[in-house]
Scaffold this motif. Structure first.
Motif, PDB file in Angstrom:
ATOM      1  N   LEU A 280       0.831  -1.204   0.000  1.00 57.14           N
ATOM      2  CA  LEU A 280       0.000   0.000   0.000  1.00 57.14           C
ATOM      3  C   LEU A 280       0.867   1.256   0.000  1.00 57.14           C
ATOM      4  CD1 LEU A 280      -2.723  -1.181   2.522  1.00 57.14           C
ATOM      5  CD2 LEU A 280      -3.142  -0.548   0.127  1.00 57.14           C
ATOM      6  N   ASN A 281       2.017   1.177   0.678  1.00 57.30           N
ATOM      7  CA  ASN A 281       2.918   2.327   0.743  1.00 57.30           C
ATOM      8  C   ASN A 281       3.478   2.702  -0.632  1.00 57.30           C
ATOM      9  OD1 ASN A 281       4.640   4.189   2.550  1.00 57.30           O
ATOM     10  ND2 ASN A 281       6.175   3.131   1.337  1.00 57.30           N
ATOM     11  N   GLN A 282       3.483   1.756  -1.548  1.00 56.21           N
ATOM     12  CA  GLN A 282       3.972   2.047  -2.899  1.00 56.21           C
ATOM     13  C   GLN A 282       3.017   2.958  -3.663  1.00 56.21           C
ATOM     14  OE1 GLN A 282       4.694  -1.774  -4.703  1.00 56.21           O
ATOM     15  NE2 GLN A 282       6.237  -2.354  -3.196  1.00 56.21           N
ATOM     16  N   HIS A 283       1.779   3.044  -3.201  1.00 57.44           N
ATOM     17  CA  HIS A 283       0.770   3.847  -3.893  1.00 57.44           C
ATOM     18  C   HIS A 283       0.229   4.998  -3.046  1.00 57.44           C
ATOM     19  CE1 HIS A 283       0.622   0.811  -7.067  1.00 57.44           C
ATOM     20  NE2 HIS A 283       0.573  -0.101  -6.121  1.00 57.44           N
ATOM     21  N   TYR A 284       0.358   4.868  -1.731  1.00 56.86           N
ATOM     22  CA  TYR A 284      -0.209   5.882  -0.832  1.00 56.86           C
ATOM     23  C   TYR A 284       0.856   6.279   0.187  1.00 56.86           C
ATOM     24  CZ  TYR A 284      -4.390   3.935  -2.919  1.00 56.86           C
ATOM     25  OH  TYR A 284      -5.316   3.477  -3.822  1.00 56.86           O
ATOM     26  N   ASP A 285       1.238   7.526   0.169  1.00 58.03           N
ATOM     27  CA  ASP A 285       2.295   8.026   1.047  1.00 58.03           C
ATOM     28  C   ASP A 285       1.690   8.440   2.383  1.00 58.03           C
ATOM     29  OD1 ASP A 285       4.691   8.911   2.036  1.00 58.03           O
ATOM     30  OD2 ASP A 285       4.641  10.846   0.997  1.00 58.03           O
ATOM     31  N   LEU A 286       1.431   7.441   3.225  1.00 60.35           N
ATOM     32  CA  LEU A 286       0.790   7.681   4.512  1.00 60.35           C
ATOM     33  C   LEU A 286       1.706   7.208   5.641  1.00 60.35           C
ATOM     34  CD1 LEU A 286      -2.809   6.352   3.689  1.00 60.35           C
ATOM     35  CD2 LEU A 286      -2.096   8.745   3.848  1.00 60.35           C
ATOM     36  N   ASP A 287       2.052   8.105   6.551  1.00 50.82           N
ATOM     37  CA  ASP A 287       2.900   7.734   7.682  1.00 50.82           C
ATOM     38  C   ASP A 287       2.254   6.647   8.528  1.00 50.82           C
ATOM     39  OD1 ASP A 287       4.860   9.530   6.942  1.00 50.82           O
ATOM     40  OD2 ASP A 287       4.133  11.126   8.264  1.00 50.82           O
ATOM     41  N   ASN A 288       0.921   6.630   8.564  1.00 50.32           N
ATOM     42  CA  ASN A 288       0.229   5.654   9.402  1.00 50.32           C
ATOM     43  C   ASN A 288       0.414   4.217   8.939  1.00 50.32           C
ATOM     44  OD1 ASN A 288      -0.708   7.305  11.412  1.00 50.32           O
ATOM     45  ND2 ASN A 288      -2.768   7.558  10.561  1.00 50.32           N
ATOM     46  N   LEU A 289       0.877   4.010   7.708  1.00 49.18           N
ATOM     47  CA  LEU A 289       1.177   2.647   7.271  1.00 49.18           C
ATOM     48  C   LEU A 289       2.331   2.073   8.085  1.00 49.18           C
ATOM     49  CD1 LEU A 289       0.818   3.243   3.443  1.00 49.18           C
ATOM     50  CD2 LEU A 289      -0.606   1.697   4.797  1.00 49.18           C
ATOM     51  N   ARG A 290       3.377   2.870   8.279  1.00 48.78           N
ATOM     52  CA  ARG A 290       4.506   2.397   9.101  1.00 48.78           C
ATOM     53  C   ARG A 290       4.127   2.348  10.583  1.00 48.78           C
ATOM     54  NH1 ARG A 290       9.456   5.367   9.154  1.00 48.78           N
ATOM     55  NH2 ARG A 290       8.362   7.196   8.355  1.00 48.78           N
ATOM     56  N   VAL A 291       3.304   3.293  11.018  1.00 43.51           N
ATOM     57  CA  VAL A 291       2.855   3.273  12.418  1.00 43.51           C
ATOM     58  C   VAL A 291       2.076   1.984  12.686  1.00 43.51           C
ATOM     59  CG1 VAL A 291       1.400   4.398  14.148  1.00 43.51           C
ATOM     60  CG2 VAL A 291       2.817   5.785  12.611  1.00 43.51           C
ATOM     61  N   ALA A 292       1.187   1.614  11.759  1.00 47.26           N
ATOM     62  CA  ALA A 292       0.422   0.372  11.915  1.00 47.26           C
ATOM     63  C   ALA A 292       1.354  -0.837  11.952  1.00 47.26           C
ATOM     64  CB  ALA A 292      -0.580   0.232  10.774  1.00 47.26           C
ATOM     65  N   ALA A 293       2.383  -0.820  11.108  1.00 42.00           N
ATOM     66  CA  ALA A 293       3.358  -1.910  11.122  1.00 42.00           C
ATOM     67  C   ALA A 293       4.030  -2.018  12.485  1.00 42.00           C
ATOM     68  CB  ALA A 293       4.403  -1.688  10.034  1.00 42.00           C
ATOM     69  N   MET A 294       4.406  -0.884  13.070  1.00 41.89           N
ATOM     70  CA  MET A 294       5.081  -0.905  14.368  1.00 41.89           C
ATOM     71  C   MET A 294       4.142  -1.339  15.492  1.00 41.89           C
ATOM     72  SD  MET A 294       8.120  -0.317  13.506  1.00 41.89           S
ATOM     73  CE  MET A 294       8.743  -0.425  15.195  1.00 41.89           C
ATOM     74  N   ILE A 295       2.870  -0.990  15.379  1.00 41.85           N
ATOM     75  CA  ILE A 295       1.884  -1.457  16.362  1.00 41.85           C
ATOM     76  C   ILE A 295       1.850  -2.983  16.353  1.00 41.85           C
ATOM     77  CG2 ILE A 295      -0.590  -1.609  16.873  1.00 41.85           C
ATOM     78  CD1 ILE A 295       0.480   1.041  17.753  1.00 41.85           C
ATOM     79  N   LYS A 296       1.831  -3.574  15.151  1.00 39.53           N
ATOM     80  CA  LYS A 296       1.812  -5.036  15.048  1.00 39.53           C
ATOM     81  C   LYS A 296       3.082  -5.640  15.642  1.00 39.53           C
ATOM     82  CE  LYS A 296       0.320  -9.060  13.693  1.00 39.53           C
ATOM     83  NZ  LYS A 296      -0.694  -9.736  14.544  1.00 39.53           N
ATOM     84  N   LEU A 297       4.239  -5.050  15.361  1.00 38.73           N
ATOM     85  CA  LEU A 297       5.481  -5.584  15.887  1.00 38.73           C
ATOM     86  C   LEU A 297       5.537  -5.447  17.405  1.00 38.73           C
ATOM     87  CD1 LEU A 297       8.177  -4.455  13.284  1.00 38.73           C
ATOM     88  CD2 LEU A 297       6.753  -6.521  13.330  1.00 38.73           C
ATOM     89  N   LYS A 298       4.964  -4.378  17.926  1.00 34.78           N
ATOM     90  CA  LYS A 298       4.933  -4.187  19.375  1.00 34.78           C
ATOM     91  C   LYS A 298       4.019  -5.219  20.040  1.00 34.78           C
ATOM     92  CE  LYS A 298       3.752  -0.972  23.073  1.00 34.78           C
ATOM     93  NZ  LYS A 298       3.403   0.428  23.447  1.00 34.78           N
ATOM     94  N   LEU A 299       2.834  -5.419  19.487  1.00 35.05           N
ATOM     95  CA  LEU A 299       1.853  -6.293  20.112  1.00 35.05           C
ATOM     96  C   LEU A 299       2.290  -7.755  20.096  1.00 35.05           C
ATOM     97  CD1 LEU A 299      -1.505  -4.806  18.747  1.00 35.05           C
ATOM     98  CD2 LEU A 299      -0.613  -4.662  21.088  1.00 35.05           C
ATOM     99  N   ASP A 300       2.847  -8.210  18.984  1.00 31.73           N
ATOM    100  CA  ASP A 300       3.147  -9.626  18.829  1.00 31.73           C
ATOM    101  C   ASP A 300       4.618 -10.007  18.930  1.00 31.73           C
ATOM    102  OD1 ASP A 300       0.495 -10.137  18.573  1.00 31.73           O
ATOM    103  OD2 ASP A 300       0.501 -10.386  16.413  1.00 31.73           O
TER     104      ASP A 300
END
Length: 303
Positions: A280-300
């Motif tokens: 999705l980041n290849q088409h949409y320049d949204l900082d929240n894409l990386r934030v969501a990734a870090m949330i997943k890495l933090k939780l699991d």
């Protein structure tokens, strides 16, 4: 590396296990491959996954002669694989995928979008055997929704999602330009994931990326996005106010570091989610894409 051969080794297994959970093995293998993982990393994941999950072969009671014969009947997976293999032998991949996705449109969210996601990966592989299995997964898990709801403006989406989760009623979809709809939905679901870290919201995002990647195979994609919105709201009925948490992260990694971590990961949902966010980041320049990734890495993964 021959990723199709690796998937084929365990490809005949039923796409479910236990009390109706989805078999993520072929999807996670594909996602790792597309993230750039080495064969050793993919085989390490495969070994770990099979050590934790008991997969099985399920033989169908009879053959499927038409796509509508046994939709939603999971025991007919094997028969649907044969049905789609035959379809692919007499027509092109593009035609079979297009015909199937349009016919099964109202069931794209079936099994938390897993059938749709597997079709997306199989299309990228261009492998007839895996594509037949993926289409069979979608068909045998098919649950159609009733498409209805009010039309709202894209800028109302965040408030309406919050209201819907609170009130548990009031379906809706978006007015306007298709690109505005897509961007509003993506932003809204990312914000919801960041607020909840929900396993359910994760699947709506992974499913959304698969849907967008399969755009060329659908007729009338504006309507498809509307169906997706209503389908996702029905999925979000599993979210409650208690799922909202104050999830703080100390650091947001760059994509290269996130991907390198995930390539050595044995958690299928992490692998598939990061793959979807990265795409999705290849088409949409949204900082929240990386934030969501870090949330997943933090939780699991306690990052």
């Amino acid at each position: 590396m021959n990723i199709s051969h690796i998937i084929q080794e365990d490809g005949a297994y039923w796409p479910f296990y236990g009390p109706g959970y989805s078999n993520h093995l072929p999807m996670a293998q594909c996602a790792l491959y597309f993230l750039g993982a080495e064969e050793e990393q993919i085989r390490s994941f495969t070994k770990a996954y099979l050590s934790e999950i008991t997969l099985q072969l399920v033989h169908s009671p009879r053959e499927v002669h038409h796509i509508h014969d046994h939709l939603g009947e999971r025991e007919y997976y094997e028969a649907y694989v044969s049905y789609f293999k035959h379809s692919l032998s007499v027509s092109t991949q593009e035609q079979v995928v297009s015909d199937t996705l349009n016919y099964l449109l109202l069931g794209i969210s079936s099994a938390l979008y897993h059938g749709l996601i597997r079709v997306h990966y199989a299309v990228l592989l261009k492998d007839d055997d895996e594509l037949a299995r993926a289409l069979a997964s979608l068909a045998c898990s098919y649950e159609a929704i009733e498409f209805n709801g009010d039309i709202i403006l894209p800028e109302q989406l965040d408030d309406e999602i919050s209201r819907y989760i609170l009130e548990r009623q009031g379906l809706f979809y978006l007015e306007g330009n298709i690109n505005h709809k897509i961007e509003a939905i993506l932003d809204g679901l990312l914000q919801l994931y960041i607020k909840t870290g929900s396993f359910i919201v994760l699947h709506t995002l992974t499913g959304f990326e698969a849907l967008l990647s399969l755009r060329a195979y659908f007729d009338h994609f504006t309507h498809v996005i509307d169906v997706y919105m209503v389908s996702t709201l029905r999925v979000l009925l599993r979210i409650t106010e208690e799922d909202y948490h104050d999830l703080n992260i100390n650091e947001v990694w760059e994509w290269d570091r996130i991907v390198e971590f995930v390539k050595a990961c044995h958690h299928p949902h992490t692998i598939k989610f990061i793959y979807a966010l990265r795409k999705l980041n290849q088409h949409y320049d949204l900082d929240n894409l990386r934030v969501a990734a870090m949330i997943k890495l933090k939780l699991d993964h306690s990052i």
